[in-house]
Scaffold this active site. Structure first.
Site, PDB file in Angstrom:
ATOM      1  N   ARG A 258     -34.279   2.150  64.810  1.00 37.01           N
ATOM      2  CA  ARG A 258     -35.404   1.934  63.885  1.00 37.01           C
ATOM      3  C   ARG A 258     -34.956   1.964  62.429  1.00 37.01           C
ATOM      4  O   ARG A 258     -35.724   2.355  61.549  1.00 37.01           O
ATOM      5  CB  ARG A 258     -36.536   2.946  64.104  1.00 37.01           C
ATOM      6  CG  ARG A 258     -37.192   2.882  65.468  1.00 37.01           C
ATOM      7  CD  ARG A 258     -38.550   3.587  65.453  1.00 37.01           C
ATOM      8  NE  ARG A 258     -39.029   3.807  66.812  1.00 37.01           N
ATOM      9  CZ  ARG A 258     -39.257   5.005  67.351  1.00 37.01           C
ATOM     10  NH1 ARG A 258     -39.053   6.101  66.642  1.00 37.01           N
ATOM     11  NH2 ARG A 258     -39.682   5.109  68.585  1.00 37.01           N
TER      12      ARG A 258
ATOM     13  N   ARG B 171     -40.505   2.127  58.937  1.00 40.79           N
ATOM     14  CA  ARG B 171     -41.541   2.580  58.005  1.00 40.79           C
ATOM     15  C   ARG B 171     -41.051   3.573  56.958  1.00 40.79           C
ATOM     16  O   ARG B 171     -41.761   3.825  55.979  1.00 40.79           O
ATOM     17  CB  ARG B 171     -42.707   3.189  58.789  1.00 40.79           C
ATOM     18  CG  ARG B 171     -43.575   2.162  59.491  1.00 40.79           C
ATOM     19  CD  ARG B 171     -44.728   2.824  60.212  1.00 40.79           C
ATOM     20  NE  ARG B 171     -44.288   3.509  61.422  1.00 40.79           N
ATOM     21  CZ  ARG B 171     -45.034   4.367  62.102  1.00 40.79           C
ATOM     22  NH1 ARG B 171     -46.247   4.689  61.670  1.00 40.79           N
ATOM     23  NH2 ARG B 171     -44.584   4.936  63.210  1.00 40.79           N
TER      24      ARG B 171
ATOM     25  N   ARG C 121     -45.186  -4.970  55.149  1.00 41.50           N
ATOM     26  CA  ARG C 121     -46.261  -4.759  56.136  1.00 41.50           C
ATOM     27  C   ARG C 121     -47.648  -4.814  55.505  1.00 41.50           C
ATOM     28  O   ARG C 121     -48.638  -5.044  56.212  1.00 41.50           O
ATOM     29  CB  ARG C 121     -46.067  -3.410  56.830  1.00 41.50           C
ATOM     30  CG  ARG C 121     -45.034  -3.423  57.919  1.00 41.50           C
ATOM     31  CD  ARG C 121     -45.539  -4.094  59.211  1.00 41.50           C
ATOM     32  NE  ARG C 121     -46.344  -3.169  59.998  1.00 41.50           N
ATOM     33  CZ  ARG C 121     -47.612  -3.363  60.332  1.00 41.50           C
ATOM     34  NH1 ARG C 121     -48.253  -4.425  59.894  1.00 41.50           N
ATOM     35  NH2 ARG C 121     -48.267  -2.487  61.074  1.00 41.50           N
TER      36      ARG C 121
ATOM     37  N   ASP D 140     -39.607  -5.942  69.075  1.00 41.93           N
ATOM     38  CA  ASP D 140     -40.201  -4.825  69.788  1.00 41.93           C
ATOM     39  C   ASP D 140     -39.972  -5.025  71.281  1.00 41.93           C
ATOM     40  O   ASP D 140     -39.931  -6.162  71.754  1.00 41.93           O
ATOM     41  CB  ASP D 140     -41.706  -4.734  69.503  1.00 41.93           C
ATOM     42  CG  ASP D 140     -42.286  -3.406  69.949  1.00 41.93           C
ATOM     43  OD1 ASP D 140     -42.766  -3.332  71.107  1.00 41.93           O
ATOM     44  OD2 ASP D 140     -42.239  -2.431  69.191  1.00 41.93           O
TER      45      ASP D 140
ATOM     46  N   TYR E 199     -45.751   1.064  80.049  1.00 39.64           N
ATOM     47  CA  TYR E 199     -46.697   0.553  79.054  1.00 39.64           C
ATOM     48  C   TYR E 199     -47.704  -0.414  79.677  1.00 39.64           C
ATOM     49  O   TYR E 199     -48.898  -0.394  79.336  1.00 39.64           O
ATOM     50  CB  TYR E 199     -45.942  -0.154  77.930  1.00 39.64           C
ATOM     51  CG  TYR E 199     -45.397   0.784  76.877  1.00 39.64           C
ATOM     52  CD1 TYR E 199     -46.223   1.359  75.927  1.00 39.64           C
ATOM     53  CD2 TYR E 199     -44.034   1.090  76.841  1.00 39.64           C
ATOM     54  CE1 TYR E 199     -45.727   2.212  74.960  1.00 39.64           C
ATOM     55  CE2 TYR E 199     -43.523   1.952  75.877  1.00 39.64           C
ATOM     56  CZ  TYR E 199     -44.379   2.510  74.937  1.00 39.64           C
ATOM     57  OH  TYR E 199     -43.879   3.366  73.989  1.00 39.64           O
TER      58      TYR E 199
END
Length: 369
Positions: free
Chosen positions: A31, A35, A44, A82, A158
């Site tokens: 990652r 963020r 974003r 992703d 998921y």
């Protein structure tokens, strides 16, 4: 035929993944384009998450952000995407707000009929391939480019849970109540994943990582039944497929978080990723010689929360990590890719990330005799 790209000037990552001795540990962070970076948050503000994934220019920009910020410190780029693009390619809707949500998850084995029997990977995931090619050209040989996919068990979780889950109640119930339907779903995910990873190498990926983030939710028996066979299929069929297409047989890394390193090693990947609960000295003793008599390359494994502990703690813990990995190989830096034990989290100060990278450079280097 593989595409033509600028020559690579930093091959530390690839050498380490092949188990070779290196002058210091190559380092990247799961990652790393995320963020915690203000430039990522700025992008974003005007673009939805999956819009970025599906727009090669934007995916390339995000991938390049940490490479620019940490020039000379990062030894790899990982394509911004992703793991859930695979369920999307299989016909499922996924919304990211802020975490993943499946409006129509798989509830019963009959729901497998909603999924297409055949998936045109080039058509459904071509945007990832375009982003890889554009990023590889933009990198201009600075560092290798990593491609990735989720592991079948993690993706199945998921698809059934409908998003993240603390207990994995629905998905694990499937394993026990509907074992044959579970295996059918795992096979279908594996089929898509194999073609997806081969396509990533064709597009420019120089190393592949498979994320089995939920591996630790399975007992050793259940991991051996519902995860390991599909992980082995992926690595074997990807290698065979690359050879058949005259593409580079790139190194493959498995990050089976929480799983026994012995079981992870049995999957036969070049490198196994370690979380922070494992000591590399123990892992080497357990895994050396398990597959073809060879030593596994290792990746990891600093606790991501250390990056909140201040400079003194970061330096101390990175030094300790480096000493452990070097000791595991008799005092040399061999077959080790430095990383965190999981992804970097959003609240990390980018300057503390920089200090982490600098410390890895300093303490993983072994003076030449």
């Amino acid at each position: 035929m593989a595409q033509e790209f600028p020559p690579l000037t930093n091959d530390l990552l690839l050498r380490a993944a092949r188990g070779e001795q290196t002058e210091r540990a190559p380092v990247w962070v799961m990652r790393q384009a995320g963020r915690y970076l203000p430039e990522f948050r700025k992008t974003r503000e005007s673009h939805e998450f999956f819009e970025i994934c599906r727009t090669p220019d934007l995916a390339t920009e995000i991938t390049m952000q940490p490479i620019r910020r940490y020039a000379g410190l990062l030894d790899a780029a990982i394509i911004f995407s992703d793991i859930l693009v695979v369920p999307q390619a299989m016909g499922m809707e996924v919304i990211m707000n802020p975490g993943p949500h499946f409006p129509d998850p798989l509830n019963t084995p009959e729901d497998l009929e909603k999924l297409p029997r055949e998936v045109d990977v080039e058509k459904e995931l071509g945007y990832v391939f375009e982003a890889l090619t554009l990023t590889r050209k933009t990198l201009a040989g600075q560092v290798p480019l990593i491609g990735f996919s989720g592991a079948p068990w993690t993706l199945m979780m998921y698809m059934i849970e409908g998003g993240g889950s603390q207990t994995r109640l629905k998905s694990k119930t499937w394993l026990f109540k509907h074992p044959e339907a579970s295996k059918q779903l795992l096979e279908r995910i594996t089929d898509v994943t194999v073609q997806y990873l081969i396509g990533q190498v064709n597009a420019g990926a120089q190393l592949l990582q498979v994320f089995d983030s939920n591996a630790g939710d399975l007992s050793p028996h259940d991991f051996s039944t519902f995860s390991l066979p599909y992980l082995k299929r992926i690595v074997d069929e990807v290698r065979e497929g690359l050879k058949a297409r005259h593409l580079p047989v790139v190194p493959l890394t498995l990050f089976a978080k929480g799983a026994s390193p012995i079981l992870a090693a049995k999957a036969g990947y070049d490198t196994i990723g370690l979380d922070w609960t494992l000591d590399p000295r123990d892992v080497v003793k357990l895994t050396d010689g398990i597959v073809d008599g060879r030593s596994m390359a290792l990746q990891g494994n600093l606790d991501p929360i250390v990056l909140y502990g201040g400079r003194e703690a970061i330096e101390r813990e990175v030094k300790r990590m480096c000493e452990a990995f070097l000791a595991a190989r008799g005092g040399v830096c061999k077959g080790w890719i430095a990383n965190l034990g999981h992804g970097i989290t959003p609240g990390v100060d980018p300057e503390d990330m920089k200090f982490f990278l600098e410390c890895v450079h300093k303490y993983s280097a072994v003076p030449s005799s």
